[in-house]
Scaffold this motif. Structure first.
Motif, PDB file in Angstrom:
ATOM      1  N   UNK A  48      -4.810  -5.114  11.840  1.00  0.00           N
ATOM      2  CA  UNK A  48      -4.486  -3.710  12.097  1.00  0.00           C
ATOM      3  C   UNK A  48      -5.087  -2.825  10.992  1.00  0.00           C
ATOM      4  N   UNK A  49      -5.040  -3.327   9.757  1.00  0.00           N
ATOM      5  CA  UNK A  49      -5.662  -2.614   8.652  1.00  0.00           C
ATOM      6  C   UNK A  49      -7.167  -2.449   8.916  1.00  0.00           C
TER       7      UNK A  49
ATOM      8  N   UNK B  54      -8.076   0.234   0.732  1.00  0.00           N
ATOM      9  CA  UNK B  54      -8.540  -1.091   0.303  1.00  0.00           C
ATOM     10  C   UNK B  54      -7.727  -1.585  -0.881  1.00  0.00           C
ATOM     11  N   UNK B  55      -7.312  -0.668  -1.760  1.00  0.00           N
ATOM     12  CA  UNK B  55      -6.493  -1.053  -2.913  1.00  0.00           C
ATOM     13  C   UNK B  55      -5.152  -1.623  -2.459  1.00  0.00           C
ATOM     14  N   UNK B  56      -4.535  -0.984  -1.479  1.00  0.00           N
ATOM     15  CA  UNK B  56      -3.292  -1.530  -0.914  1.00  0.00           C
ATOM     16  C   UNK B  56      -3.536  -2.952  -0.418  1.00  0.00           C
ATOM     17  N   UNK B  57      -4.587  -3.107   0.371  1.00  0.00           N
ATOM     18  CA  UNK B  57      -4.880  -4.411   0.980  1.00  0.00           C
ATOM     19  C   UNK B  57      -5.099  -5.475  -0.086  1.00  0.00           C
ATOM     20  N   UNK B  58      -5.823  -5.136  -1.156  1.00  0.00           N
ATOM     21  CA  UNK B  58      -6.044  -6.114  -2.242  1.00  0.00           C
ATOM     22  C   UNK B  58      -4.723  -6.529  -2.896  1.00  0.00           C
ATOM     23  N   UNK B  59      -3.878  -5.538  -3.196  1.00  0.00           N
ATOM     24  CA  UNK B  59      -2.591  -5.858  -3.838  1.00  0.00           C
ATOM     25  C   UNK B  59      -1.703  -6.678  -2.908  1.00  0.00           C
ATOM     26  N   UNK B  60      -1.679  -6.332  -1.640  1.00  0.00           N
ATOM     27  CA  UNK B  60      -0.850  -7.069  -0.691  1.00  0.00           C
ATOM     28  C   UNK B  60      -1.373  -8.485  -0.501  1.00  0.00           C
ATOM     29  N   UNK B  61      -2.679  -8.653  -0.492  1.00  0.00           N
ATOM     30  CA  UNK B  61      -3.271  -9.987  -0.361  1.00  0.00           C
ATOM     31  C   UNK B  61      -2.955 -10.817  -1.601  1.00  0.00           C
ATOM     32  N   UNK B  62      -3.143 -10.224  -2.784  1.00  0.00           N
ATOM     33  CA  UNK B  62      -2.892 -10.937  -4.039  1.00  0.00           C
ATOM     34  C   UNK B  62      -1.438 -11.364  -4.177  1.00  0.00           C
TER      35      UNK B  62
END
Length: 102
Positions: free
Chosen positions: A25-26, A69-77
């Motif tokens: 969805x992202x 993209x910053x949200x996605x990186x933090x959520x993935x990490x």
């Protein structure tokens, strides 16, 4: 739909979901972050009602933003789980303060 019924419906459809399940969805650009200061169901109801005034105010305050993209990186990490609710075409998400907007 009556205001109370809409909020009850949205509350019933709100649940926790792993970030990995939200990634597609992202990628479509439809994930919207709601800060913990706001009630996720109320924010979703305002989106469903197309309450431009409230939404604009929250966007100006940075309380509702499109996921970056910053949200996605933090959520993935962090391999996090977020609260989510769908108000087509949007997926509104909310996490803890450390995982949200800032």
């Amino acid at each position: 739909m009556h205001d109370k019924e809409l909020r009850q419906k949205l509350a019933a459809e709100t649940g926790q979901i792993a970030w990995q399940e939200l990634e597609r969805h992202f990628a479509r650009g439809v994930v919207v972050v709601v800060t913990p200061e706001l009630d996720l169901v109320e924010a979703a109801a305002r989106v469903a009602e197309d309450d431009k005034r409230a939404l604009e105010e929250w966007m100006n305050r940075g309380q509702i933003v499109r996921a970056t993209d910053d949200h996605a990186r933090r959520w993935t990490d962090s391999e996090c789980t977020l609260w989510a609710v769908v108000v087509a075409p949007w997926v509104l998400v909310q996490g803890s303060r450390s995982l949200s907007v800032h």
